[in-house]
Motif scaffolding. Structure first.
Motif, PDB file in Angstrom:
ATOM      1  N   GLN A 242      24.968  43.134  39.667  1.00 25.74           N
ATOM      2  CA  GLN A 242      25.458  42.775  37.936  1.00 25.74           C
ATOM      3  C   GLN A 242      25.958  44.196  37.633  1.00 25.74           C
ATOM      4  O   GLN A 242      26.699  44.144  36.473  1.00 25.74           O
ATOM      5  CB  GLN A 242      23.909  42.692  37.368  1.00 25.74           C
ATOM      6  N   ARG A 243      25.593  45.709  38.245  1.00 28.75           N
ATOM      7  CA  ARG A 243      26.148  46.609  37.793  1.00 28.75           C
ATOM      8  C   ARG A 243      27.838  46.723  38.276  1.00 28.75           C
ATOM      9  O   ARG A 243      28.745  46.975  37.603  1.00 28.75           O
ATOM     10  CB  ARG A 243      25.703  47.766  38.421  1.00 28.75           C
ATOM     11  N   CYS A 244      28.048  46.296  39.403  1.00 29.08           N
ATOM     12  CA  CYS A 244      29.313  46.486  40.173  1.00 29.08           C
ATOM     13  C   CYS A 244      30.269  45.481  39.592  1.00 29.08           C
ATOM     14  O   CYS A 244      31.681  45.611  39.421  1.00 29.08           O
ATOM     15  CB  CYS A 244      29.239  46.053  41.583  1.00 29.08           C
ATOM     16  N   ARG A 245      29.985  44.231  39.167  1.00 32.31           N
ATOM     17  CA  ARG A 245      30.702  43.150  38.689  1.00 32.31           C
ATOM     18  C   ARG A 245      31.439  43.361  37.333  1.00 32.31           C
ATOM     19  O   ARG A 245      32.303  42.911  37.328  1.00 32.31           O
ATOM     20  CB  ARG A 245      29.918  41.907  38.386  1.00 32.31           C
ATOM     21  N   LYS A 246      30.787  44.240  36.555  1.00 27.62           N
ATOM     22  CA  LYS A 246      31.641  44.752  35.312  1.00 27.62           C
ATOM     23  C   LYS A 246      32.812  45.607  35.513  1.00 27.62           C
ATOM     24  O   LYS A 246      33.605  45.591  34.619  1.00 27.62           O
ATOM     25  CB  LYS A 246      30.567  45.528  34.818  1.00 27.62           C
ATOM     26  N   ARG A 247      33.058  46.097  36.809  1.00 24.00           N
ATOM     27  CA  ARG A 247      34.276  46.782  37.059  1.00 24.00           C
ATOM     28  C   ARG A 247      35.444  45.933  37.045  1.00 24.00           C
ATOM     29  O   ARG A 247      36.543  46.532  37.037  1.00 24.00           O
ATOM     30  CB  ARG A 247      34.213  47.509  38.463  1.00 24.00           C
ATOM     31  N   ILE A 248      35.466  44.600  37.235  1.00 24.44           N
ATOM     32  CA  ILE A 248      36.349  43.736  37.460  1.00 24.44           C
ATOM     33  C   ILE A 248      37.295  43.568  35.938  1.00 24.44           C
ATOM     34  O   ILE A 248      38.292  43.541  35.882  1.00 24.44           O
ATOM     35  CB  ILE A 248      35.643  42.213  37.519  1.00 24.44           C
ATOM     36  N   GLU A 249      36.711  44.081  34.910  1.00 27.78           N
ATOM     37  CA  GLU A 249      37.097  44.030  33.569  1.00 27.78           C
ATOM     38  C   GLU A 249      38.111  45.200  33.583  1.00 27.78           C
ATOM     39  O   GLU A 249      38.737  45.060  32.747  1.00 27.78           O
ATOM     40  CB  GLU A 249      36.051  44.366  32.441  1.00 27.78           C
ATOM     41  N   GLU A 250      37.921  46.380  34.459  1.00 25.61           N
ATOM     42  CA  GLU A 250      38.889  47.481  34.761  1.00 25.61           C
ATOM     43  C   GLU A 250      40.264  46.899  35.050  1.00 25.61           C
ATOM     44  O   GLU A 250      41.287  46.976  34.741  1.00 25.61           O
ATOM     45  CB  GLU A 250      38.458  48.484  35.592  1.00 25.61           C
ATOM     46  N   VAL A 251      40.123  45.757  35.849  1.00 28.18           N
ATOM     47  CA  VAL A 251      41.448  45.185  36.632  1.00 28.18           C
ATOM     48  C   VAL A 251      42.296  44.335  35.477  1.00 28.18           C
ATOM     49  O   VAL A 251      43.270  44.552  35.297  1.00 28.18           O
ATOM     50  CB  VAL A 251      40.946  44.195  37.596  1.00 28.18           C
ATOM     51  N   PHE A 252      41.621  43.571  34.778  1.00 33.39           N
ATOM     52  CA  PHE A 252      41.914  43.088  33.706  1.00 33.39           C
ATOM     53  C   PHE A 252      42.493  43.768  32.420  1.00 33.39           C
ATOM     54  O   PHE A 252      43.550  43.552  31.987  1.00 33.39           O
ATOM     55  CB  PHE A 252      41.132  41.987  33.160  1.00 33.39           C
ATOM     56  N   GLY A 253      41.852  45.112  32.335  1.00 35.38           N
ATOM     57  CA  GLY A 253      42.226  45.815  31.313  1.00 35.38           C
ATOM     58  C   GLY A 253      43.539  46.542  31.777  1.00 35.38           C
ATOM     59  O   GLY A 253      44.614  46.564  30.354  1.00 35.38           O
ATOM     60  N   TRP A 254      43.793  46.790  32.810  1.00 34.76           N
ATOM     61  CA  TRP A 254      44.959  47.651  33.303  1.00 34.76           C
ATOM     62  C   TRP A 254      46.034  46.655  33.267  1.00 34.76           C
ATOM     63  O   TRP A 254      47.195  46.920  32.735  1.00 34.76           O
ATOM     64  CB  TRP A 254      44.839  48.122  34.570  1.00 34.76           C
ATOM     65  N   ILE A 255      45.918  45.280  33.839  1.00 30.19           N
ATOM     66  CA  ILE A 255      47.095  44.189  33.911  1.00 30.19           C
ATOM     67  C   ILE A 255      47.364  44.111  32.265  1.00 30.19           C
ATOM     68  O   ILE A 255      48.495  44.063  32.223  1.00 30.19           O
ATOM     69  CB  ILE A 255      46.445  42.961  34.442  1.00 30.19           C
ATOM     70  N   LYS A 256      46.739  44.027  31.388  1.00 31.21           N
ATOM     71  CA  LYS A 256      46.805  43.399  30.075  1.00 31.21           C
ATOM     72  C   LYS A 256      47.539  44.854  29.205  1.00 31.21           C
ATOM     73  O   LYS A 256      48.543  44.682  28.702  1.00 31.21           O
ATOM     74  CB  LYS A 256      45.613  43.212  29.182  1.00 31.21           C
ATOM     75  N   ALA A 257      46.951  45.973  29.364  1.00 27.19           N
ATOM     76  CA  ALA A 257      47.431  47.096  28.542  1.00 27.19           C
ATOM     77  C   ALA A 257      48.377  47.920  29.201  1.00 27.19           C
ATOM     78  O   ALA A 257      49.438  48.295  28.380  1.00 27.19           O
ATOM     79  CB  ALA A 257      46.187  47.817  28.206  1.00 27.19           C
TER      80      ALA A 257
END
Length: 368
Positions: free
Chosen positions: A314-329
């Motif tokens: 549950q802690r590690c899964r939130k790091r996938i938002e970093e992937v989406f954030g970099w791709i979008k921003a």
């Protein structure tokens, strides 16, 4: 016909591009990894570019390197990329152009790029990068996370018209006519975008605006947060779970693995499908109230929730938002500039590979 990826110097050129790039520049490590992946893909390029057919095109290796630079530096358009290629020695060195070689015309670059996007090269390139021994040792083979994100389509909401044409003006389907949607019921069953027919009207949640978009998906390993698979589907209520199963099926494993995800995946049918594949579901619990006012019944049993690995996932899964954030921003995919599921998916997958590449220099330099 396939162009050659060979750098030729000029007789009267005194500029050494290799010497101009500092030794500790991160692009040196990235270029080494990229070149090794491109060598492994030589057979795929040979199939895509039959020998002796037509004039030599831009070398696919150089095309891919240029597309990676566009993602690394967030360059908005192909025209700007070619302008940057004209005067930036770092870009010329990374792509493989000599100092005196002319930059390509932006229209020629775009046509050749589309040929690569249609050949599933992006997915093969991502796998080739991850298959290298020094990269493969960084990946977890037991613990993964999955998630989805909305990618806004390159289509105006005014292009979302009835399929039967009943909402056309007196002069037909006008290009930029005024549209009033007040008290008009619209759905993907009866309406379709005239600009991008494969885009779907979708909203992220209650109170959020509905937009024409696609759904992007990524599968991440939990050790270092690197994306190992991904793609684009049409935005539907079940696309996240369907895409997750498809990505897991592409990664056969003899050992039991864990999969972390948010509460949107807390569905009995999805949990059952995971257990049939010998995958332990570490899914966040959907604690929302049902329509009757009672808490929803979660599909995750108490034994799974009590395990120590569940909290770690549950802690590690939130790091996938970093992937989406970099791709979008950073890579500029918040609103994609391509149309069609295949092309948007190829660009999204290539940006997943670009995200991995910008993180690899530090990961490879860290002590084991």
């Amino acid at each position: 016909m396939r162009g050659l990826d060979e750098r030729t110097g000029s007789l009267f050129s005194y500029v050494d591009l290799e010497a101009r790039v500092r030794r500790d520049h991160p692009l040196r490590v990235i270029r080494e990894i990229v070149n090794a992946a491109l060598v492994a893909m030589d057979g795929d390029f040979a199939v895509l570019y039959p020998p002796g057919l037509g004039r030599p095109s831009i070398a696919p290796e150089r095309l891919l390197r240029a597309m990676l630079l566009q993602a690394f530096y967030g360059i908005r358009s192909e025209r700007q990329l070619m302008e940057r290629m004209e005067f930036d020695l770092l870009f010329r060195w990374f792509v493989g152009l000599g100092v005196d070689d002319p930059a390509w015309d932006h229209s020629s670059f775009t046509k050749n790029r589309d040929r690569l996007l249609e050949g599933e090269i992006a997915a093969k390139f991502l796998r080739a990068v991850l298959a290298q021994p020094k990269v493969k040792r960084l990946l977890s083979s037991d613990h993964f996370s999955v998630d989805g994100t909305l990618i806004e389509a390159w289509a105006s909401i005014k292009s979302f018209r009835r399929k039967d044409g009943d909402d056309n003006g007196p002069d037909g389907a006008e290009r930029n006519a005024e549209r009033g949607f007040h008290k008009e019921k619209r759905s993907n069953d009866t309406h379709q975008s005239t600009s991008d027919p494969q885009a779907r009207l979708y909203k992220k949640g209650d109170g959020q605006p509905a937009k024409l978009c696609y759904m992007g998906h990524a599968l991440m390993e939990n050790r270092h947060g690197l994306a190992v698979d991904g793609g684009i589907t049409q935005a539907t209520g079940t696309s996240e779970r369907d895409a997750a199963l498809a990505m897991l099926d592409r990664r056969p494993s003899r050992r039991r693995i864990t999969l972390g995800a948010d509460k949107a995946y807390d569905v009995r049918a999805f949990i059952r499908d995971l257990r049939e594949r010998k995958i332990t579901p570490h899914i966040a619990i959907d604690g929302h109230l049902s329509k009757t006012g009672k808490p929803r019944v979660t599909a995750i049993d108490g034994r799974t929730r009590s395990h120590a690995g569940y909290a770690v996932s549950q802690r590690c899964r939130k790091r996938i938002e970093e992937v989406f954030g970099w791709i979008k921003a950073s890579a500029g995919m918040a609103k994609v500039k391509l149309r069609g599921c295949a092309r948007v998916g190829a660009a999204f997958t290539l940006n997943l590979a670009a995200y991995n590449l910008i993180r690899l220099p530090k990961l490879l330099a860290a002590p084991v």
